[in-house]
Design an enzyme around this catalytic site. Structure first.
Site, PDB file in Angstrom:
ATOM      1  N   ASN A 101       0.822  -1.210   0.000  1.00 49.68           N
ATOM      2  CA  ASN A 101       0.000   0.000   0.000  1.00 49.68           C
ATOM      3  C   ASN A 101       0.856   1.259   0.000  1.00 49.68           C
ATOM      4  O   ASN A 101       1.932   1.290   0.589  1.00 49.68           O
ATOM      5  CB  ASN A 101      -0.920   0.004   1.219  1.00 49.68           C
ATOM      6  CG  ASN A 101      -1.918  -1.139   1.166  1.00 49.68           C
ATOM      7  OD1 ASN A 101      -2.113  -1.727   0.105  1.00 49.68           O
ATOM      8  ND2 ASN A 101      -2.523  -1.453   2.281  1.00 49.68           N
ATOM      9  N   HIS A 118       5.816  -0.458  -2.738  1.00 48.78           N
ATOM     10  CA  HIS A 118       5.312   0.316  -3.871  1.00 48.78           C
ATOM     11  C   HIS A 118       5.401   1.824  -3.632  1.00 48.78           C
ATOM     12  O   HIS A 118       4.828   2.612  -4.383  1.00 48.78           O
ATOM     13  CB  HIS A 118       3.866  -0.080  -4.207  1.00 48.78           C
ATOM     14  CG  HIS A 118       3.769  -1.456  -4.788  1.00 48.78           C
ATOM     15  ND1 HIS A 118       2.605  -2.192  -4.805  1.00 48.78           N
ATOM     16  CD2 HIS A 118       4.696  -2.238  -5.381  1.00 48.78           C
ATOM     17  CE1 HIS A 118       2.828  -3.366  -5.373  1.00 48.78           C
ATOM     18  NE2 HIS A 118       4.087  -3.424  -5.724  1.00 48.78           N
ATOM     19  N   CYS A 126      13.060  13.682  -5.840  1.00 46.57           N
ATOM     20  CA  CYS A 126      13.672  14.603  -6.791  1.00 46.57           C
ATOM     21  C   CYS A 126      14.080  13.842  -8.054  1.00 46.57           C
ATOM     22  O   CYS A 126      14.763  12.825  -7.969  1.00 46.57           O
ATOM     23  CB  CYS A 126      14.895  15.262  -6.148  1.00 46.57           C
ATOM     24  SG  CYS A 126      15.791  16.316  -7.299  1.00 46.57           S
ATOM     25  N   CYS A 149      16.509  21.894  -4.811  1.00 54.61           N
ATOM     26  CA  CYS A 149      17.567  22.090  -5.813  1.00 54.61           C
ATOM     27  C   CYS A 149      17.016  22.703  -7.098  1.00 54.61           C
ATOM     28  O   CYS A 149      17.772  22.997  -8.027  1.00 54.61           O
ATOM     29  CB  CYS A 149      18.273  20.763  -6.114  1.00 54.61           C
ATOM     30  SG  CYS A 149      17.349  19.681  -7.231  1.00 54.61           S
ATOM     31  N   GLY A 186      -5.081  -9.265   3.326  1.00 53.83           N
ATOM     32  CA  GLY A 186      -5.761  -8.354   2.411  1.00 53.83           C
ATOM     33  C   GLY A 186      -5.048  -8.110   1.100  1.00 53.83           C
ATOM     34  O   GLY A 186      -5.030  -6.993   0.592  1.00 53.83           O
ATOM     35  N   THR A 187      -4.462  -9.154   0.564  1.00 52.21           N
ATOM     36  CA  THR A 187      -3.894  -9.014  -0.777  1.00 52.21           C
ATOM     37  C   THR A 187      -4.385 -10.173  -1.636  1.00 52.21           C
ATOM     38  O   THR A 187      -4.499 -11.296  -1.160  1.00 52.21           O
ATOM     39  CB  THR A 187      -2.344  -8.928  -0.766  1.00 52.21           C
ATOM     40  OG1 THR A 187      -1.879  -8.957  -2.125  1.00 52.21           O
ATOM     41  CG2 THR A 187      -1.695 -10.045   0.012  1.00 52.21           C
ATOM     42  N   SER A 188      -4.693  -9.854  -2.889  1.00 48.84           N
ATOM     43  CA  SER A 188      -5.173 -10.900  -3.796  1.00 48.84           C
ATOM     44  C   SER A 188      -4.016 -11.776  -4.241  1.00 48.84           C
ATOM     45  O   SER A 188      -4.222 -12.791  -4.889  1.00 48.84           O
ATOM     46  CB  SER A 188      -5.878 -10.268  -4.991  1.00 48.84           C
ATOM     47  OG  SER A 188      -5.009  -9.345  -5.620  1.00 48.84           O
ATOM     48  N   GLU A 214     -11.971 -13.214   1.193  1.00 51.66           N
ATOM     49  CA  GLU A 214     -12.358 -14.279   0.261  1.00 51.66           C
ATOM     50  C   GLU A 214     -11.201 -15.249   0.068  1.00 51.66           C
ATOM     51  O   GLU A 214     -10.051 -14.897   0.296  1.00 51.66           O
ATOM     52  CB  GLU A 214     -12.636 -13.675  -1.132  1.00 51.66           C
ATOM     53  CG  GLU A 214     -13.696 -12.644  -1.155  1.00 51.66           C
ATOM     54  CD  GLU A 214     -13.717 -11.875  -2.475  1.00 51.66           C
ATOM     55  OE1 GLU A 214     -12.842 -12.123  -3.344  1.00 51.66           O
ATOM     56  OE2 GLU A 214     -14.612 -11.034  -2.616  1.00 51.66           O
TER      57      GLU A 214
HETATM   58  N1  LIG Z   1      -4.468   1.489   0.033  1.00 54.19           N
HETATM   59  C1  LIG Z   1      -3.570   1.534  -0.950  1.00 54.19           C
HETATM   60  O1  LIG Z   1      -2.458   2.057  -0.802  1.00 54.19           O
HETATM   61  C2  LIG Z   1      -3.924   0.884  -2.261  1.00 54.19           C
HETATM   62  C3  LIG Z   1      -5.231   0.870  -2.695  1.00 54.19           C
HETATM   63  C4  LIG Z   1      -5.517   0.280  -3.929  1.00 54.19           C
HETATM   64  C5  LIG Z   1      -4.516  -0.318  -4.683  1.00 54.19           C
HETATM   65  N2  LIG Z   1      -3.240  -0.309  -4.244  1.00 54.19           N
HETATM   66  C6  LIG Z   1      -2.214  -0.999  -5.074  1.00 54.19           C
HETATM   67  O2  LIG Z   1      -2.862  -1.881  -5.994  1.00 54.19           O
HETATM   68  C7  LIG Z   1      -2.293  -3.183  -6.046  1.00 54.19           C
HETATM   69  C8  LIG Z   1      -3.381  -4.185  -5.711  1.00 54.19           C
HETATM   70  O3  LIG Z   1      -2.932  -5.391  -5.135  1.00 54.19           O
HETATM   71  P1  LIG Z   1      -3.455  -5.854  -3.701  1.00 54.19           P
HETATM   72  O4  LIG Z   1      -3.267  -7.333  -3.626  1.00 54.19           O
HETATM   73  O5  LIG Z   1      -2.870  -4.982  -2.680  1.00 54.19           O
HETATM   74  O6  LIG Z   1      -5.002  -5.500  -3.710  1.00 54.19           O
HETATM   75  P2  LIG Z   1      -6.217  -6.171  -4.478  1.00 54.19           P
HETATM   76  O7  LIG Z   1      -7.228  -5.049  -4.622  1.00 54.19           O
HETATM   77  O8  LIG Z   1      -5.814  -6.922  -5.651  1.00 54.19           O
HETATM   78  O9  LIG Z   1      -6.761  -7.231  -3.403  1.00 54.19           O
HETATM   79  C9  LIG Z   1      -7.344  -6.814  -2.193  1.00 54.19           C
HETATM   80  C10 LIG Z   1      -7.647  -8.074  -1.404  1.00 54.19           C
HETATM   81  O10 LIG Z   1      -8.138  -7.685  -0.129  1.00 54.19           O
HETATM   82  C11 LIG Z   1      -9.232  -8.490   0.222  1.00 54.19           C
HETATM   83  N3  LIG Z   1     -10.036  -7.700   1.139  1.00 54.19           N
HETATM   84  C12 LIG Z   1     -10.911  -6.697   0.862  1.00 54.19           C
HETATM   85  N4  LIG Z   1     -11.400  -6.174   1.997  1.00 54.19           N
HETATM   86  C13 LIG Z   1     -10.808  -6.837   3.020  1.00 54.19           C
HETATM   87  C14 LIG Z   1     -10.900  -6.751   4.441  1.00 54.19           C
HETATM   88  N5  LIG Z   1     -11.703  -5.848   5.036  1.00 54.19           N
HETATM   89  N6  LIG Z   1     -10.174  -7.606   5.186  1.00 54.19           N
HETATM   90  C15 LIG Z   1      -9.364  -8.528   4.599  1.00 54.19           C
HETATM   91  N7  LIG Z   1      -9.232  -8.659   3.258  1.00 54.19           N
HETATM   92  C16 LIG Z   1      -9.952  -7.818   2.484  1.00 54.19           C
HETATM   93  C17 LIG Z   1      -9.910  -8.836  -1.090  1.00 54.19           C
HETATM   94  O11 LIG Z   1     -10.626 -10.067  -0.960  1.00 54.19           O
HETATM   95  C18 LIG Z   1      -8.711  -8.960  -2.044  1.00 54.19           C
HETATM   96  O12 LIG Z   1      -8.212 -10.290  -2.061  1.00 54.19           O
HETATM   97  C19 LIG Z   1      -1.148  -3.145  -5.080  1.00 54.19           C
HETATM   98  O13 LIG Z   1      -0.008  -3.088  -5.843  1.00 54.19           O
HETATM   99  C20 LIG Z   1      -1.288  -1.859  -4.256  1.00 54.19           C
HETATM  100  O14 LIG Z   1      -0.043  -1.164  -4.187  1.00 54.19           O
HETATM  101  C21 LIG Z   1      -2.921   0.288  -3.046  1.00 54.19           C
HETATM  102 ZN   LIG Z   2      16.686  17.911  -5.897  1.00 51.05          ZN
END
Ligand SMILES: NC(=O)c1ccc[n+]([C@@H]2O[C@H](COP(=O)([O-])OP(=O)(O)OC[C@H]3O[C@@H](n4cnc5c(N)ncnc54)[C@H](O)[C@@H]3O)[C@@H](O)[C@H]2O)c1
Ligand SMILES: [Zn+2]
Length: 245
Positions: A101, A118, A126, A149, A186-188, A214
């Site tokens: 995130n 990320h 810069c 700068c 919380g990552t797919s 999920e």
């Molecule tokens: N908050 C942020 O900074 C943000 C937001 C959106 C996307 N991104 C970027 O997008 C890309 C997406 O990949 P990703 O895998 O992070 O996200 P993704 O959107 O692909 O997956 C999110 C996952 O979280 C799960 N989820 C949703 N709500 C939840 C909860 N309350 N508790 C637990 N799980 C929950 C979903 O089932 C899903 O599997 C990443 O590279 C990320 O850097 C970042």
């Molecule tokens: Zn600079």
């Protein structure tokens, strides 16, 4: 919520613990995904703005979009899931967080041992010297923002088509290979190279625990999966761990 004896044992204080998070941990804070319908901004898609080519063509436009996103994320607060992870850092001597995130909510919750693989929306880099500047002002007083700068700052985030910072990536690989427990929240688990971390950890002998709303491609590989909200599962898990110490 039931946690088996093997899960509690995996949280032994002597163990090396790594937490890996994605957009799902911030969902309960109301942070929108930039892929969803509500992610559209002035009819641009994220893929059209989050690129080096877009920035080089129009830094003003790209920074206006980031300023808008910072405005939304600045109103969000860390939720009980972020806070439970921050508390784990206080409990475990060997603890690190790797997050995908860019919202900065883990830092705001108090986590300090973290790799933001990320980047971070609150930082600019810069384009001439590569120096990183943190700035929480919103809206930004000057768009596009400039380095002291005199060169342009760019958002310190990894854009589509860019590779991850090699130092961050090497540190993350090191942590994954040495950990005893990998907690994936919380990552797919589809965006590379982070998607390969759970299998790497598993092959190196770690216990892999997943928390997600999920089932995901990781669920079948994990030693255990909890399908529920991070903001509910993590505080419950933390209470259980604390009760066993
Ligand atoms: N908050 C942020 O900074 C943000 C937001 C959106 C996307 N991104 C970027 O997008 C890309 C997406 O990949 P990703 O895998 O992070 O996200 P993704 O959107 O692909 O997956 C999110 C996952 O979280 C799960 N989820 C949703 N709500 C939840 C909860 N309350 N508790 C637990 N799980 C929950 C979903 O089932 C899903 O599997 C990443 O590279 C990320 O850097 C970042
Ligand atoms: Zn600079």
């Amino acid at each position: 919520m039931e946690f088996s004896a093997s899960i509690i044992a995996a949280f032994d204080p002597a163990k090396k613990i790594v937490v890996l998070t994605g957009a799902g941990i911030s969902a309960e804070s109301g942070v929108p995904t930039f892929r969803g319908e509500d992610g559209l901004w002035r009819r641009y898609r994220a893929e059209e703005l989050a690129t080096l080519a877009a920035f080089e063509a129009n830094p003003q436009l790209v920074w206006e979009w980031y300023d808008w996103r910072r405005g939304i994320i600045g109103k969000a607060e860390p939720n009980p899931g972020h806070k439970a992870i921050a508390e784990m850092e206080q409990i475990f001597p060997y603890f690190s967080l790797i997050t995908q995130n860019v919202d900065g909510l883990h830092r705001r919750a108090g986590t300090t041992r973290l790799i933001e693989i990320h980047g971070n929306l609150w930082q600019g880099r810069c384009v001439r010297e590569g120096r990183v500047h943190e700035d929480y002002r919103c809206p930004l007083p000057e768009i596009p923002p400039m380095c002291t700068c005199g060169a342009l700052l760019r958002p310190h985030v990894v854009w589509f088509g860019e590779s991850l910072d090699q130092g961050d990536l090497a540190r993350a690989y090191g942590l994954i290979e040495e950990c005893d427990l990998l907690l994936v929240v919380g990552t797919s688990a589809v965006v590379q190279p982070v998607a390969s971390f759970p299998l790497m950890a598993k092959q190196a002998g770690a216990f892999v625990l997943e928390v997600n709303m999920e089932p995901t491609p990781l669920s079948s590989l994990a030693d255990a999966s909890f399908h529920g909200k991070a903001g509910e599962v993590l505080p419950a898990l933390l209470q259980k761990i604390k009760g066993h110490r």
